[in-house]
Design an enzyme around this catalytic site. Structure first.
Site, PDB file in Angstrom:
ATOM      1  N   LYS A 292      -5.815   6.302   7.941  1.00 14.62           N
ATOM      2  CA  LYS A 292      -6.757   6.272   6.991  1.00 14.62           C
ATOM      3  C   LYS A 292      -8.374   7.288   7.492  1.00 14.62           C
ATOM      4  CE  LYS A 292      -9.740   3.326   4.108  1.00 14.62           C
ATOM      5  NZ  LYS A 292      -9.545   2.081   3.254  1.00 14.62           N
TER       6      LYS A 292
ATOM      7  N   ARG B 184       0.898  -1.129   0.144  1.00 15.23           N
ATOM      8  CA  ARG B 184       0.014  -0.065   0.169  1.00 15.23           C
ATOM      9  C   ARG B 184       0.951   1.111   0.016  1.00 15.23           C
ATOM     10  NH1 ARG B 184      -2.540   3.143   3.881  1.00 15.23           N
ATOM     11  NH2 ARG B 184      -4.951   3.780   3.122  1.00 15.23           N
TER      12      ARG B 184
ATOM     13  N   SER C 180     -12.361  -3.705   1.403  1.00 16.37           N
ATOM     14  CA  SER C 180     -12.511  -3.207   2.645  1.00 16.37           C
ATOM     15  C   SER C 180     -13.951  -2.772   2.781  1.00 16.37           C
ATOM     16  CB  SER C 180     -11.862  -1.579   2.479  1.00 16.37           C
ATOM     17  OG  SER C 180     -10.363  -1.835   2.432  1.00 16.37           O
TER      18      SER C 180
HETATM   19  N1  3NM Z   1      -7.791   0.697   6.132  1.00 18.22           N
HETATM   20  P1  3NM Z   1      -3.400   1.704  11.623  1.00 18.22           P
HETATM   21  S1  3NM Z   1      -8.182   1.243   8.516  1.00 18.22           S
HETATM   22  C1  3NM Z   1      -5.572   0.848   5.572  1.00 18.22           C
HETATM   23  O1  3NM Z   1     -11.131   0.278   7.614  1.00 18.22           O
HETATM   24  C2  3NM Z   1      -6.787   1.003   6.631  1.00 18.22           C
HETATM   25  O2  3NM Z   1     -10.390  -0.386   5.898  1.00 18.22           O
HETATM   26  C3  3NM Z   1      -8.806   0.608   7.024  1.00 18.22           C
HETATM   27  O3  3NM Z   1      -3.846   1.832  10.051  1.00 18.22           O
HETATM   28  C4  3NM Z   1     -10.245   0.041   6.950  1.00 18.22           C
HETATM   29  O4  3NM Z   1      -3.277   0.291  11.945  1.00 18.22           O
HETATM   30  C5  3NM Z   1      -6.724   1.336   7.976  1.00 18.22           C
HETATM   31  O5  3NM Z   1      -2.240   2.484  11.808  1.00 18.22           O
HETATM   32  C6  3NM Z   1      -5.604   1.978   8.540  1.00 18.22           C
HETATM   33  O6  3NM Z   1      -4.533   2.299  12.390  1.00 18.22           O
HETATM   34  C7  3NM Z   1      -5.025   1.195   9.493  1.00 18.22           C
END
Ligand code: 3NM
Length: 210
Positions: A142, A43, A112
């Protein structure tokens, strides 16, 4: 048909160039693999396409050598070009049915999802091999509103397909996610931002063999 390539259980690694303190995505993936992670998603939201293709190709080879499943985020064309094992898309990307037409029957499609409705729709679509469930907790990685543990509980009970819990998950709260029944968990900033990516990967991955 959901028996393409198996989606490994445990930690689902994702690159996150903004959070890796200047370390390359390739280095981060090498470290994740040292820590025992068996599936990695490339990503890279801030890179241009040419750079992404180059990096994805290198990381693909690294994963292949180590028997690690390799998924490309968003870009179906890059996934095809580098012969990734699959592609991960979001709700606003190309529809999974169209992605399937492009990538053929043997590659993985991940989607997602951020609500029970989206999850159920994905579950009913045989072109979707696994889903992301999140963001569970607030995250700065995100820009999406957290769904909380409610949707995770729903997914465990009602969605009989592999899912990856994601969003705001850290070493200090992952146990609550595993306790709810999640068999696959993704942490971006917590892993790529760690001083030792291999050590934290190992520590987190071991939680699934206990
Ligand atoms: N997708 P972290 S939340 C890439 O809900 C991503 O689909 C998400 O990052 C979703 O572990 C997210 O740093 C970010 O919180 C996750």
């Amino acid at each position: 048909m959901r028996n393409r390539i198996e989606i490994p259980k445990g930690i689902y690694g994702i690159t996150g160039d903004n959070f890796s303190n200047g370390r390359s995505n390739y280095f981060c993936v090498e470290e994740m693999i040292k820590g025992g992670i068996k599936i990695v998603q490339y990503r890279a939201k801030t890179k241009d396409t040419r750079e992404k293709v180059k990096e994805a190709r290198e990381i693909r080879e690294l994963c292949r050598k180590n028997g690690v499943v390799f998924i490309v985020n968003d870009n179906v064309d890059i996934a095809l070009l580098v012969d990734a094992d699959g592609v991960h898309i979001g709700q606003e990307d190309m529809h999974p049915d169209d992605v399937r037409k492009l990538i053929g029957d043997n590659k993985i499609i991940g989607l997602s999802t951020h609500s029970e409705k989206q999850g159920m729709e994905a579950y009913k679509n045989p072109n979707v091999d696994y889903i992301g469930v999140g963001p569970i907790f607030p995250t700065t990685t995100k820009d999406t509103t957290p769904v909380g543990l409610g949707y995770l509980e729903y997914a465990v009970k009602n969605l009989n397909l592999p899912f990856v819990a994601i969003g705001g998950i850290k070493a200090h709260n992952i146990d609550s996610i595993i306790a709810k029944g999640a068999q696959r968990v993704s942490l971006v900033s917590e892993i790529v931002g760690a001083e030792s990516i291999s050590k934290i990967s190992k520590k987190l991955q071991e939680k699934f063999s206990e």
